[in-house]
Write a protein that holds these residues in place. Sequence first.
Motif, short mmCIF file in Angstrom:
data_model
loop_
_atom_site.label_atom_id
_atom_site.label_comp_id
_atom_site.label_asym_id
_atom_site.label_seq_id
_atom_site.Cartn_x
_atom_site.Cartn_y
_atom_site.Cartn_z
N ILE B 71 0.97 -1.16 0.18
CA ILE B 71 -0.02 -0.08 -0.02
C ILE B 71 0.86 1.01 0.01
O ILE B 71 1.92 1.45 0.65
CB ILE B 71 -0.93 -0.02 1.12
N LEU B 73 1.34 5.46 0.18
CA LEU B 73 0.49 6.62 0.32
C LEU B 73 1.42 7.67 -0.51
O LEU B 73 2.61 7.71 -0.24
CB LEU B 73 0.57 7.03 1.76
N GLY B 123 -7.96 10.08 3.90
CA GLY B 123 -7.23 8.88 3.17
C GLY B 123 -7.49 8.82 1.79
O GLY B 123 -6.59 8.50 1.00
N THR B 127 -4.18 8.53 -0.71
CA THR B 127 -3.71 6.92 -1.23
C THR B 127 -3.41 7.02 -2.72
O THR B 127 -3.74 8.12 -3.44
CB THR B 127 -5.03 6.06 -1.01
N ASP B 129 -3.70 4.29 -4.57
CA ASP B 129 -4.10 2.81 -4.94
C ASP B 129 -5.45 3.15 -5.32
O ASP B 129 -6.34 3.56 -4.36
CB ASP B 129 -3.59 1.84 -3.81
N ASN B 132 -7.90 1.34 -2.56
CA ASN B 132 -7.71 2.07 -1.24
C ASN B 132 -8.74 3.28 -1.38
O ASN B 132 -9.18 3.55 -0.31
CB ASN B 132 -6.41 2.39 -0.77
N LEU B 133 -8.69 4.06 -2.50
CA LEU B 133 -9.57 4.78 -2.77
C LEU B 133 -11.10 4.68 -2.57
O LEU B 133 -11.63 5.15 -1.82
CB LEU B 133 -9.18 5.51 -4.18
N PHE B 136 -11.45 4.15 1.18
CA PHE B 136 -11.84 5.38 2.14
C PHE B 136 -13.08 5.91 1.62
O PHE B 136 -13.76 6.86 2.23
CB PHE B 136 -10.65 6.00 1.73
N ASN B 189 -2.18 -0.03 -8.35
CA ASN B 189 -1.49 1.00 -7.65
C ASN B 189 -1.54 2.09 -8.83
O ASN B 189 -1.22 1.62 -10.01
CB ASN B 189 -0.02 0.44 -7.75
#
Lengths: 113, 494
Positions: B71, B73, B123, B127, B129, B132-133, B136, B189
């Motif tokens: 992951i 950031l 977040g 991010t 990724d 992950n978006l 969040f 990613n």
Amino acid sequence: MLILLAVVIGVLFATGVYLLFRRSTVRLIIGLALLGHAANLFLFTMGGIRPGIVPIVGAGPVEQMVDPVPQALILTAIVIGFGIQAFVLILSYRAHEEVGTDDLDQMKSTDVT
Amino acid sequence: MTLHLVLPVALPLAGAILCLAFYRVARVQRAIALSSCAGLVLYLAGVLWPLLNGAGYATLRIGNWPAPYGIVLAVDLLSAIMLSLAAVVGLAVLVYALAWFRREPEEPLLYPLYLILLMGLNGAFLTGDVFNLYVFFEIMLVSSFGLMALGGERGQIEGTIKYLAISQLSSALFLLGAGLLYGLAGTLNMADLARKLAASGATPYTAIAALLFLGAFGIKAAVFPLFFWLPASYHTAKTPVTAILGGLLTKVGIYALCRLYTLLFPVHWAAQRSLFLGIAALTMVVGVLGAVAQGDIKRLLSFHIISQIGYLIMGLGLSSTLAMAATLYFMVHIVLVKTGLFLIAGIAEQVTGTTDLYAMGGLLRRRPFLACLFLITAMSLAGLPPLSGFYAKLGLVIAGLQSQEYWVVAVALGVSMLTLFSMVKIWTQAFMKKATTAAGAKEQLRPGLYVAAVGLAALALVAAVGAGPIYGVAQRASQQLFDSSAYLVAVLGR
């Protein structure tokens, strides 16, 4: 297999959207659940549908391993979907208490007039 | 190491957990919420911005996994601008909410939900990724559902059901888009995706993925024709909640569009220019026409959220570095001004006891200072010089003229006139008109309400006075977005 899954995803999506358009909040909730399932199945097929071995180091040659990432993604999406389902169930129960019906057409007091 | 990059997520999360632990001790809860929000502002001003001014990028690989696998950031100037807006507005609205909800039965629930909302926002901005978006976004949405239903009145529950249903539809589209990208490139990613998609070139599949994201974020940002949920739900929430949702939440959709289109779909971005501009023009016009017709101050402002989103989409659609810089300046301007207007509307609501413009009145005589605050922010929104809205729109107009999209510039200017008209409507009805006595009015207002509103109005003035330096930062951010090679190197390390 791929075609079967494609048809299933399509049917799930169509059913989900159809249920979203119905007037009852219960149908709306089922529709949301079906939409979530359709999206998860789609993620699953994106990992590639083929026989393989578990993706653990040492279990066998790397080329035969299945892709674990989509399954991790689906797991996350299922957990999130479960949380939302629980919330929306409570919400519709509260709506039934407050409005006295599950008919979305009766819930227009906030709409743009 | 840049381990501190987790702070914008970790700080609100820790605050929320502590707030739940001290559920019954209101004083401690308030202190925790306030200190985590203030801590965020201090962190951004003291650590992140000095770091970015030198390097331009900051990245953190969680667990030190190599880049495309773990992951990541990643912060560039766009992320930093959004993070700063979220922190500043988050602090201001919290100060307001502290005063608004004091000793109300909903108070103990508000702070944890609010901090989780900020965590989701931060977040999403941090991010690097796609998945992950998504996560969040969901965190942010779930807490916004809770915040909107806070109070449990009929209108709030009805509004929340609609908002929830449409949000979940957009999340399903988002998930489909993310799945399609994974199927195409085998990675999520963003930097890795950018490289692989650029290598494979534009295909119908990438176009579909781009459109899925446009649909998903279009719903969240409330663009035409996907905006109907917003004026049916936002105004039902308590005013501090409406302020944070209206000021920040819809803008996250725009942020995500900026990020994904510049990084992943630069080809489709140019090809879909007329689509973007068409959506922008219709969003502006429909939003402002809806606003002009409303008689309720919170609904009127909700429709203005939509019309201002149109300007942001217009800047995005023009796809030039100048237009992108103007969009970012517009973003700074609109987040400050729009949230400020909601806060002022809330004070007017407390003074008069109603949100109905026709029942309000006499505020100019009763609260001259409030009238002054409203005039500054409302004229900023309408874009009168020398206020911040003027510079924001000036940048967009110049960018539009340079790109020779004259019709969309004409629409933008016309909508500006109507914006002014609807602000004058609030002014004459709520402030100039003779007072009508309404029941439930509070004479004694807590000072926190004014502190927050004055703070945001002052920041809007600072944005106007400092338009030059802010445009400078926006210009650099825009160049970063257009030349993503440095971003790829910063994230992937090669």
